[in-house]
Design an enzyme around this catalytic site. Structure first.
Site, PDB file in Angstrom:
ATOM      1  N   ASN A  79      44.430  55.135  47.463  1.00 43.39           N
ATOM      2  CA  ASN A  79      44.641  54.052  48.426  1.00 43.39           C
ATOM      3  C   ASN A  79      45.333  52.858  47.775  1.00 43.39           C
ATOM      4  O   ASN A  79      45.250  52.652  46.577  1.00 43.39           O
ATOM      5  CB  ASN A  79      43.306  53.631  49.016  1.00 43.39           C
ATOM      6  CG  ASN A  79      42.440  52.952  47.973  1.00 43.39           C
ATOM      7  OD1 ASN A  79      42.648  51.794  47.631  1.00 43.39           O
ATOM      8  ND2 ASN A  79      41.476  53.677  47.430  1.00 43.39           N
ATOM      9  N   TYR A 180      32.569  43.638  50.783  1.00 41.21           N
ATOM     10  CA  TYR A 180      33.667  42.927  51.431  1.00 41.21           C
ATOM     11  C   TYR A 180      33.218  41.599  52.027  1.00 41.21           C
ATOM     12  O   TYR A 180      32.042  41.246  51.992  1.00 41.21           O
ATOM     13  CB  TYR A 180      34.287  43.843  52.498  1.00 41.21           C
ATOM     14  CG  TYR A 180      34.878  45.082  51.868  1.00 41.21           C
ATOM     15  CD1 TYR A 180      36.105  45.022  51.216  1.00 41.21           C
ATOM     16  CD2 TYR A 180      34.181  46.285  51.859  1.00 41.21           C
ATOM     17  CE1 TYR A 180      36.638  46.133  50.594  1.00 41.21           C
ATOM     18  CE2 TYR A 180      34.703  47.399  51.244  1.00 41.21           C
ATOM     19  CZ  TYR A 180      35.933  47.326  50.613  1.00 41.21           C
ATOM     20  OH  TYR A 180      36.445  48.423  49.979  1.00 41.21           O
ATOM     21  N   LYS A 206      29.648  47.163  43.519  1.00 40.00           N
ATOM     22  CA  LYS A 206      30.733  46.216  43.221  1.00 40.00           C
ATOM     23  C   LYS A 206      31.105  45.446  44.475  1.00 40.00           C
ATOM     24  O   LYS A 206      31.133  46.017  45.565  1.00 40.00           O
ATOM     25  CB  LYS A 206      31.951  46.971  42.696  1.00 40.00           C
ATOM     26  CG  LYS A 206      33.033  46.057  42.151  1.00 40.00           C
ATOM     27  CD  LYS A 206      34.188  46.851  41.585  1.00 40.00           C
ATOM     28  CE  LYS A 206      35.121  47.317  42.676  1.00 40.00           C
ATOM     29  NZ  LYS A 206      36.305  48.005  42.146  1.00 40.00           N
ATOM     30  N   MET A 207      31.402  44.166  44.313  1.00 38.45           N
ATOM     31  CA  MET A 207      31.763  43.328  45.455  1.00 38.45           C
ATOM     32  C   MET A 207      33.054  42.557  45.192  1.00 38.45           C
ATOM     33  O   MET A 207      33.449  42.325  44.052  1.00 38.45           O
ATOM     34  CB  MET A 207      30.634  42.343  45.771  1.00 38.45           C
ATOM     35  CG  MET A 207      30.308  41.386  44.636  1.00 38.45           C
ATOM     36  SD  MET A 207      29.011  40.222  45.076  1.00 38.45           S
ATOM     37  CE  MET A 207      29.958  39.047  46.054  1.00 38.45           C
ATOM     38  N   LYS A 208      33.710  42.182  46.271  1.00 40.22           N
ATOM     39  CA  LYS A 208      34.932  41.399  46.189  1.00 40.22           C
ATOM     40  C   LYS A 208      34.606  39.931  45.939  1.00 40.22           C
ATOM     41  O   LYS A 208      33.646  39.393  46.497  1.00 40.22           O
ATOM     42  CB  LYS A 208      35.727  41.524  47.498  1.00 40.22           C
ATOM     43  CG  LYS A 208      36.110  42.957  47.847  1.00 40.22           C
ATOM     44  CD  LYS A 208      37.005  43.548  46.804  1.00 40.22           C
ATOM     45  CE  LYS A 208      37.439  44.960  47.157  1.00 40.22           C
ATOM     46  NZ  LYS A 208      38.121  45.617  46.024  1.00 40.22           N
ATOM     47  N   ASP A 237      34.990  41.970  41.726  1.00 35.37           N
ATOM     48  CA  ASP A 237      36.409  42.355  41.678  1.00 35.37           C
ATOM     49  C   ASP A 237      37.254  41.266  42.333  1.00 35.37           C
ATOM     50  O   ASP A 237      37.115  41.007  43.530  1.00 35.37           O
ATOM     51  CB  ASP A 237      36.584  43.680  42.438  1.00 35.37           C
ATOM     52  CG  ASP A 237      37.992  44.239  42.305  1.00 35.37           C
ATOM     53  OD1 ASP A 237      38.873  43.554  41.761  1.00 35.37           O
ATOM     54  OD2 ASP A 237      38.196  45.381  42.771  1.00 35.37           O
ATOM     55  N   ASN A 239      40.582  41.355  42.389  1.00 32.45           N
ATOM     56  CA  ASN A 239      41.839  41.950  42.868  1.00 32.45           C
ATOM     57  C   ASN A 239      43.077  41.164  42.424  1.00 32.45           C
ATOM     58  O   ASN A 239      44.009  40.947  43.186  1.00 32.45           O
ATOM     59  CB  ASN A 239      41.815  42.109  44.390  1.00 32.45           C
ATOM     60  CG  ASN A 239      40.826  43.184  44.819  1.00 32.45           C
ATOM     61  OD1 ASN A 239      39.700  42.860  45.226  1.00 32.45           O
ATOM     62  ND2 ASN A 239      41.207  44.439  44.695  1.00 32.45           N
ATOM     63  N   GLU A 263      36.127  42.270  37.287  1.00 36.02           N
ATOM     64  CA  GLU A 263      37.299  43.150  37.422  1.00 36.02           C
ATOM     65  C   GLU A 263      38.540  42.410  37.914  1.00 36.02           C
ATOM     66  O   GLU A 263      38.458  41.593  38.829  1.00 36.02           O
ATOM     67  CB  GLU A 263      36.941  44.270  38.411  1.00 36.02           C
ATOM     68  CG  GLU A 263      38.067  45.243  38.705  1.00 36.02           C
ATOM     69  CD  GLU A 263      37.573  46.439  39.523  1.00 36.02           C
ATOM     70  OE1 GLU A 263      36.424  46.882  39.301  1.00 36.02           O
ATOM     71  OE2 GLU A 263      38.318  46.904  40.396  1.00 36.02           O
ATOM     72  N   GLU A 289      43.618  49.259  37.241  1.00 37.14           N
ATOM     73  CA  GLU A 289      43.895  50.085  38.424  1.00 37.14           C
ATOM     74  C   GLU A 289      45.319  49.872  38.937  1.00 37.14           C
ATOM     75  O   GLU A 289      45.823  50.694  39.700  1.00 37.14           O
ATOM     76  CB  GLU A 289      42.897  49.789  39.543  1.00 37.14           C
ATOM     77  CG  GLU A 289      43.073  48.440  40.190  1.00 37.14           C
ATOM     78  CD  GLU A 289      42.154  48.222  41.373  1.00 37.14           C
ATOM     79  OE1 GLU A 289      40.965  47.960  41.149  1.00 37.14           O
ATOM     80  OE2 GLU A 289      42.619  48.319  42.517  1.00 37.14           O
ATOM     81  N   ASP A 316      44.095  54.544  37.608  1.00 35.21           N
ATOM     82  CA  ASP A 316      43.836  55.500  38.695  1.00 35.21           C
ATOM     83  C   ASP A 316      44.809  56.668  38.548  1.00 35.21           C
ATOM     84  O   ASP A 316      46.009  56.506  38.737  1.00 35.21           O
ATOM     85  CB  ASP A 316      44.052  54.794  40.039  1.00 35.21           C
ATOM     86  CG  ASP A 316      43.650  55.665  41.225  1.00 35.21           C
ATOM     87  OD1 ASP A 316      43.690  56.906  41.114  1.00 35.21           O
ATOM     88  OD2 ASP A 316      43.317  55.080  42.270  1.00 35.21           O
ATOM     89  N   HIS A 346      39.710  54.470  38.685  1.00 39.21           N
ATOM     90  CA  HIS A 346      39.688  53.871  40.025  1.00 39.21           C
ATOM     91  C   HIS A 346      39.963  54.929  41.086  1.00 39.21           C
ATOM     92  O   HIS A 346      40.501  55.989  40.797  1.00 39.21           O
ATOM     93  CB  HIS A 346      40.791  52.804  40.059  1.00 39.21           C
ATOM     94  CG  HIS A 346      41.091  52.236  41.408  1.00 39.21           C
ATOM     95  ND1 HIS A 346      42.081  52.748  42.211  1.00 39.21           N
ATOM     96  CD2 HIS A 346      40.543  51.200  42.096  1.00 39.21           C
ATOM     97  CE1 HIS A 346      42.134  52.042  43.336  1.00 39.21           C
ATOM     98  NE2 HIS A 346      41.219  51.085  43.292  1.00 39.21           N
ATOM     99  N   GLU A 365      34.674  55.442  40.268  1.00 39.12           N
ATOM    100  CA  GLU A 365      34.464  54.672  41.486  1.00 39.12           C
ATOM    101  C   GLU A 365      34.140  55.623  42.634  1.00 39.12           C
ATOM    102  O   GLU A 365      34.395  56.828  42.556  1.00 39.12           O
ATOM    103  CB  GLU A 365      35.727  53.862  41.818  1.00 39.12           C
ATOM    104  CG  GLU A 365      35.511  52.833  42.909  1.00 39.12           C
ATOM    105  CD  GLU A 365      36.647  51.816  42.999  1.00 39.12           C
ATOM    106  OE1 GLU A 365      37.763  52.127  42.557  1.00 39.12           O
ATOM    107  OE2 GLU A 365      36.392  50.712  43.521  1.00 39.12           O
TER     108      GLU A 365
HETATM  109 MG    MG Z   1      39.610  46.816  41.957  1.00 38.07          MG
END
Ligand code: MG
Length: 413
Positions: A79, A180, A206-208, A237, A239, A263, A289, A316, A346, A365
């Site tokens: 993804n 999220y 894991k959380m954003k 994370d 991002n 992350e 990733e 990944d 990932h 993951e």
């Molecule tokens: Mg990530």
């Protein structure tokens, strides 16, 4: 962590007999067709950087002929990078299908992922990885699925036998990439999501972060940790959202919590930024990733300042030239003095899970609820206390995830 030889856990006798019988098949094995389709994985979720409302991926089917019977290998890209059908159908597939069939086979007469990779990468210049690496990841996954099916071995077992001295992990650490944002019900939404994962048997979550203010994110982090065993089981994370100052600011606030990891604080190619950040953030970092080749991983190792005793590399394989390239990455990280257990691929798909078991990386993951049906693992194998087990049937295990298998069959019709 339980380690074992995969032959102790599969039908070893039949697998070994088949391995010895390939002489008879040598002239019969042939790749006949490569089909590629776009699938939607649209989702209303978003991270700190992008929305997934228009997300797609490429799905590949390779058909080989074994003594007059078709055998299929399936693959898909991970993804986050959209479908890359044209690179596969206009460049990679024609090179494979027009090559002399024998040069695609190993000494047993079985399609050889390394030889096939070299053929489809002919006339591709070094560098410029990006979307090409994603296309290669999808195609290469289908090749490995096909090869392990022909050898009648689970992919993780094939990897263990051929590339890991017969050793494997019977249980693999898995963590959902979730956590999220829930506009209007931030804390409750996050805690409900996490309770759902804990009920499914997960332990590491894991959380954003980075999509709201630091103050709001710290409240979310503390609220998430409260429904878990503690913050040491929680990863966050960003991002790749932050600049160095912001990454340090978050680091200072989070450091006392000793989180499982922090992350993608920075742009994935800001290697110097990572080296500066680790000077002021002592617990674990994770990144990788959004690196797409072994060359980028080498730069991360050389210049990113990451610490081999605590940090994580999350390349990944289904976005970065496939498992074939991932095997080269393992060699590379070990040459740099790192253990492969600091790799945690990932993607939350079955390819990464097979890699984690058969090559003994640090875990994988998991996407139990998003990016369906491509995220997640086999239907009938539970997660217990944060770990899951592997399948015992040939290939990656796509057929064991019924919704995914059905989706691929529909796409290829
Ligand atoms: Mg990530």
């Amino acid at each position: 962590m339980i380690e074992t030889s995969c032959y102790l856990r599969t039908q070893s006798a039949s697998s070994r007999t088949l391995l010895r019988n390939y002489e008879a098949l040598k002239t019969k094995m042939r790749i006949e067709e490569i089909r590629v389709r776009t699938a939607g994985i649209q989702s209303s979720i978003r991270n700190a950087f992008i929305s997934f409302e228009e997300m797609t991926l490429s799905v590949v089917r390779i058909r080989a002929d074994k003594g007059g019977h078709p055998l299929y290998g399936y693959g898909f890209c991970s993804n986050g990078r959209y479908s890359q059908d044209e690179i596969i159908s206009k460049r990679f597939a024609p090179r494979i299908l027009s090559a002399p069939p024998d040069i695609l086979l190993d000494e047993d007469g079985v399609p050889d992922p390394f030889r096939i990779w070299d053929v489809f990468m002919q006339n591709e210049k070094p560098g410029g990885h990006g979307d090409r690496a994603v296309a290669a990841g999808a195609l290469d996954m289908a090749v490995w699925d096909l090869t392990s099916k022909i050898r009648e071995m689970p992919l993780w077992c094939l990897l263990s036998e051929n590339y890991n001295g017969g050793q494997s992990n019977e249980e693999v650490l898995v963590y959902p990439g979730g956590g999220y944002y829930y506009p209007g019900k931030e804390i409750k939404g996050l805690q409900d999501e996490f309770r759902g994962y804990l009920d499914q048997g997960y332990r590491y979550l894991k959380m954003k972060i980075g999509g709201e203010s630091l103050n709001t994110d710290m409240k979310r982090i503390e609220a998430a940790a409260r429904v878990m065993e503690g913050p040491e089981f929680l990863a966050v994370d960003a991002n790749a959202r932050f600049n160095l100052n912001k990454a340090k600011e978050y680091g200072r606030a989070m450091e006392p919590l000793r989180l499982f990891w922090y992350e993608e604080p920075l742009d994935p190619e800001d290697f110097d930024g990572h080296a500066r950040l680790v000077e002021s953030y002592e617990p674990s970092l994770a990144t990788g990733e959004n690196l797409f080749s072994r060359h980028s991983v080498r730069n991360l190792l050389r210049h990113g300042g990451l610490r081999s005793d605590r940090d994580w590399i999350q390349l990944d394989p289904a976005l970065a030239y496939g498992l074939t390239e991932y095997l080269r990455v393992i060699e590379l990280v070990e040459e740099h003095g790192w253990s492969r257990r600091r790799l945690i691929p990932h993607g939350g798909h079955q390819l990464s899970l097979n890699i984690a078991a058969g090559l003994q990386t640090g875990g994988s993951e998991s996407y139990p609820g998003v990016f369906q049906p491509f995220g997640g693992f086999a239907d009938d194998i539970p997660v217990i206390n944060g770990y899951t087990r592997l399948h015992n049937s040939p290939g990656i295990g796509i057929e064991l995830k019924q919704e995914l298998h059905q989706k691929i069959l529909e796409l290829m019709d």
